[in-house]
Every structure is written in structure tokens, then in C-alpha cells.
Design an enzyme around this catalytic site. Structure first.
Site, short mmCIF file in Angstrom:
data_model
loop_
_atom_site.label_atom_id
_atom_site.label_comp_id
_atom_site.label_asym_id
_atom_site.label_seq_id
_atom_site.Cartn_x
_atom_site.Cartn_y
_atom_site.Cartn_z
N ASP A 47 -9.23 -2.22 8.73
CA ASP A 47 -8.04 -2.53 7.93
C ASP A 47 -7.34 -3.77 8.49
OD1 ASP A 47 -7.14 0.34 6.29
OD2 ASP A 47 -8.51 0.53 7.98
N GLU A 70 -1.07 -4.27 2.94
CA GLU A 70 -0.68 -2.91 3.34
C GLU A 70 -0.31 -2.83 4.83
OE1 GLU A 70 -3.38 0.26 2.28
OE2 GLU A 70 -2.15 1.73 3.32
N THR A 126 -9.18 4.32 2.91
CA THR A 126 -9.59 4.36 4.33
C THR A 126 -10.29 5.69 4.65
OG1 THR A 126 -7.78 2.90 4.90
CG2 THR A 126 -8.75 4.11 6.71
N SER A 205 -9.16 11.26 -7.50
CA SER A 205 -9.20 11.07 -6.05
C SER A 205 -10.09 12.10 -5.39
CB SER A 205 -7.80 11.27 -5.45
OG SER A 205 -7.03 10.15 -5.59
N SER A 234 -10.55 5.43 -3.63
CA SER A 234 -10.30 4.00 -3.82
C SER A 234 -10.42 3.50 -5.25
CB SER A 234 -11.23 3.16 -2.92
OG SER A 234 -12.47 2.91 -3.55
N ARG A 251 -4.41 9.98 -12.00
CA ARG A 251 -3.69 10.24 -10.75
C ARG A 251 -2.41 10.96 -11.16
NH1 ARG A 251 -4.79 8.29 -5.70
NH2 ARG A 251 -3.65 6.37 -5.45
P1 AMP Z 1 -7.42 7.36 -3.71
O1 AMP Z 1 -8.58 6.89 -2.92
O2 AMP Z 1 -7.50 7.08 -5.18
O3 AMP Z 1 -7.04 8.78 -3.41
O4 AMP Z 1 -6.21 6.45 -3.30
C1 AMP Z 1 -5.98 6.13 -1.97
C2 AMP Z 1 -4.54 5.72 -1.87
O5 AMP Z 1 -3.70 6.80 -2.23
C3 AMP Z 1 -4.14 5.38 -0.47
O6 AMP Z 1 -4.35 4.01 -0.25
C4 AMP Z 1 -2.67 5.74 -0.43
O7 AMP Z 1 -1.89 4.57 -0.52
C5 AMP Z 1 -2.45 6.56 -1.68
N1 AMP Z 1 -1.75 7.82 -1.42
C6 AMP Z 1 -1.37 8.33 -0.24
N2 AMP Z 1 -0.69 9.49 -0.39
C7 AMP Z 1 -0.64 9.74 -1.71
C8 AMP Z 1 -0.06 10.79 -2.51
N3 AMP Z 1 0.59 11.82 -1.97
N4 AMP Z 1 -0.19 10.70 -3.84
C9 AMP Z 1 -0.86 9.67 -4.41
N5 AMP Z 1 -1.43 8.66 -3.69
C10 AMP Z 1 -1.32 8.69 -2.36
MG MG Z 2 -5.12 2.04 -0.70
#
Ligand code: AMP
Ligand code: MG
Length: 321
Positions: A47, A70, A126, A205, A234, A251
Site C-alpha cells: 500500500d 488512502e 488489501t 464484497s 475490490s 454494497r
Molecule cells: P470491498 O473489497 O468491495 O469489500 O471494498 C473494500 C473497501 O471497503 C475497503 O477499501 C474499505 O475502504 C471499505 N470498507 C471498510 N469498512 C467498510 C464498511 N463497514 N462498509 C463498507 N465498506 C467498508
Molecule cells: Mg479500498
């Protein structure tokens, strides 16, 4: 669009992706040291190294532009071993890198989201990166609240019988993908033409805590969707949607995090790609995404991205959940 007609900012962003992927794949082959940030989210050498690498390039090429990334150097400057490891990684691409330069570059990425600025998620997903599954190097350019261009580099994505592909788009010029090979051709991306919600494939996700899995389940039942959602970390999800391999990416705010608002770097790059591939993105109530509110999408709750055809039906079904 052949490469000669690409806007110079887009060509610049595409050119950075090979370096980003070189860093992330090398870190993955070596030991991945993980730290936890103040919000308990994980951060790795990759990162920091990717943010430093991209920030120095933007600083050099577009010195007037801010970068909203970020990461910050707060943790890094207190951890000598980590800083040494990050310096070592960036040095593979930029031999004159020093620890001081790394901190300067990363902090250049703490710019203000005003006027014209770049947005970077150096390693989006990540947790997927740590699992050796999907992640993305995601970069966008925003001008006066409008996402001008987006590039989503997915070094681990299997697409068209090869590993690693990037999607990119600039406003009004369609969405495209190409491999990481330096001489690779680009090909257009188009969303699918599936028009029935019941026939749709859902992307969500991988992390249960980033969404409302129970509500997605209820949505699927009401919509008559029988296939299991495809779970993926991601903005690689937006690549799949733009490529017509799924019809919607959802989401939904988890029950315990109703106050969560999206970071712009988690949305802006993939947003432009999906729109230019013919798709549609709103929040989960149908409101357009408002990129003019700073580091987070303060005016939006959750995200609904679709191939466009099923968007209204998906929204009305969501309202019944
Ligand atoms: P994803 O891979 O689609 O789950 O998205 C990853 C991103 O979700 C990370 O980079 C975070 O910035 C974000 N994230 C972290 N916590 C949450 C949450 N509680 N609800 C939604 N997104 C989140
Ligand atoms: Mg992210």
C-alpha cells in the site's frame, strides 16, 4: 480509441499500472508484513510503496494537481523496519529512492479534494491482496466533482485466458481493457444486455462486514435470482460488471455500520469504467453519486451498480427489502 488518441492524463495513468503491479506482485512473492491502522484496517508494504510510486509520478508530471490517496506516512515514519522495506520496494523502480523521499511522496498524497485532483487507492481490497485473491490498483482524476477518468488495474484477475488485466475509461470515450504487456492492444468493454433481474448475476464484497449480506439474500429471493452472489474484493468487481460477466454489484450498509460513507478512492476509478461501458451507478436509494463532498461520498448510502437495463427494477426490489 487507439492509443494515439488517448488523453495524456489517461495514458499517464495507464503507464503507471505496470509499476504498481510490479510492486504488489513482488511483495506478494516475498513476505507480506501487515500493520493495523488506527481504524483497524490492514496496511502493507505494498500500500505504501504503490502510493509513494504513484505520488512521485503525479508530483513530477502534474505539479499543480493534488493527490488524495488512502495512505499517510503517520505509521510508517515510526517504524524503521517498515520504512526500509517500503524504500527497498520502490527502489526497484526508482533507484534514487530514499526513506525521506518515501515519506514526502506518501504525504504528497494527502492533498485536499478541491478543484482538480487525483484519487488513489494504492491497494484496493488489501484483505483480498493478503488472501492472494482479488485486489486493484485504482486511480482516478476528478475535476469539479466530476470523475474525468478512471483506471482499475487488477494484477490477479483472470480474464480472457490470462492473469492480470486493467480497465480504463475517460469521460465520453468508452471503457477499455488491456493486459499488462507493454505492447498490448486495448479492447472495448461493454456491460451485458441481460434485461431480466431474475437472470442477473450479483457481485458483492468478500468481506461480510462491508455489506449487508442478509439483505442481499432477501433481495435475491424477491428478485427470483437463484445463482449465488459472486464474492470478490475490490473494484475488480467493476471490471467484471463492465466486461458483462455480471449484472449488478451491490454494497448495502451493514446493520452495525449505518453511518458508513464510501471513500472516493473505493468508487471513483471503477465508477467511470462502469458508466463508459454502458452501465449505471447510483447509491442504494437511487440517488446519483456525488463526488463533490470531499474524501467520502457523504450524500450517498451504499452503492448499486448495474448494467443499466435492470437498474430501475433492482432499485424497486431493494425498496421492498
Ligand atoms: P470491498 O473489497 O468491495 O469489500 O471494498 C473494500 C473497501 O471497503 C475497503 O477499501 C474499505 O475502504 C471499505 N470498507 C471498510 N469498512 C467498510 C464498511 N463497514 N462498509 C463498507 N465498506 C467498508
Ligand atoms: Mg479500498
Amino acid at each position: 480509441m487507439n492509443n494515439k488518441s488517448l488523453p495524456s492524463e489517461l495514458q499517464f495513468a495507464i503507464n503507471l499500472m505496470a509499476g504498481c503491479a510490479a510492486i504488489t506482485t513482488r511483495v506478494q512473492k516475498e513476505h507480506i508484513d501487515v500493520q493495523n491502522k488506527a481504524d483497524r484496517s490492514p496496511v502493507t508494504i505494498a500500500d505504501y510503496a504503490v502510493q509513494a510510486y504513484v505520488a512521485q509520478a503525479i508530483w513530477e508530471m502534474f505539479p499543480q494537481d493534488a493527490l488524495v490517496g488512502e495512505e499517510s506516512s503517520a505509521l510508517l515514519s515510526q517504524d524503521e523496519a517498515l520504512l526500509t522495506a517500503v524504500t527497498h520496494q520502490v527502489r526497484q523502480l526508482l533507484p534514487k529512492t530514499t526513506p525521506e523521499l518515501i515519506c514526502d511522496w506518501i504525504d504528497h498524497g494527502q492533498g485536499q479534494p478541491r478543484g482538480r485532483y487525483w484519487v488513489l487507492d494504492p491497494v484496493d481490497g488489501t484483505k483480498g491482496f493478503l488472501r492472494r485473491m482479488q485486489y486493484a490498483n485504482a486511480l482516478a482524476l476528478i475535476e469539479d466533482g466530476e470523475v474525468i477518468l478512471g483506471v482499475v488495474g487488477c494484477p490477479a484477475l483472470e480474464y480472457k485466458q490470462q492473469t492480470g488485466a486493467m480497465a480504463y475509461a475517460s469521460i465520453g470515450q468508452g471503457a477499455w481493457w488491456r493486459s499488462y504487456h507493454p505492447a498490448a492492444e486495448s479492447f472495448p468493454l461493454h456491460v451485458s444486455s441481460v434485461k431480466q433481474l431474475s437472470q442477473s448475476r450479483i457481485l458483492r464484497s468478500y468481506e461480510d462486514s462491508h455489506t449487508d449480506a442478509a439483505r442481499i439474500e432477501k433481495f435475491s429471493q424477491l428478485a427470483g435470482i437463484n445463482t449465488e452472489p459472486l464474492r470478490m474484493d475490490s473494484q475488480a468487481k467493476y471490471f467484471r460488471l463492465a466486461a458483462g460477466q455480471a449484472e449488478l454489484s451491490m454494497r448495502l450498509l451493514s446493520a452495525d455500520r449505518q453511518d458508513y460513507r464510501e471513500f472516493i478512492w473505493d468508487q471513483a476509478p471503477g465508477y467511470r469504467v462502469v458508466l463508459e461501458a454502458g452501465g449505471k451507478i447510483t447509491d442504494s436509494s437511487g440517488a446519483p453519486l456525488d463526488f463533490s463532498t470531499g474524501r467520502r461520498l457523504t450524500n450517498n448510502h451504499g452503492i448499486l451498480a448495474t448494467n443499466g437495463w435492470i437498474h430501475e427494477e433492482a432499485l424497486s426490489t431493494l425498496r421492498r427489502t
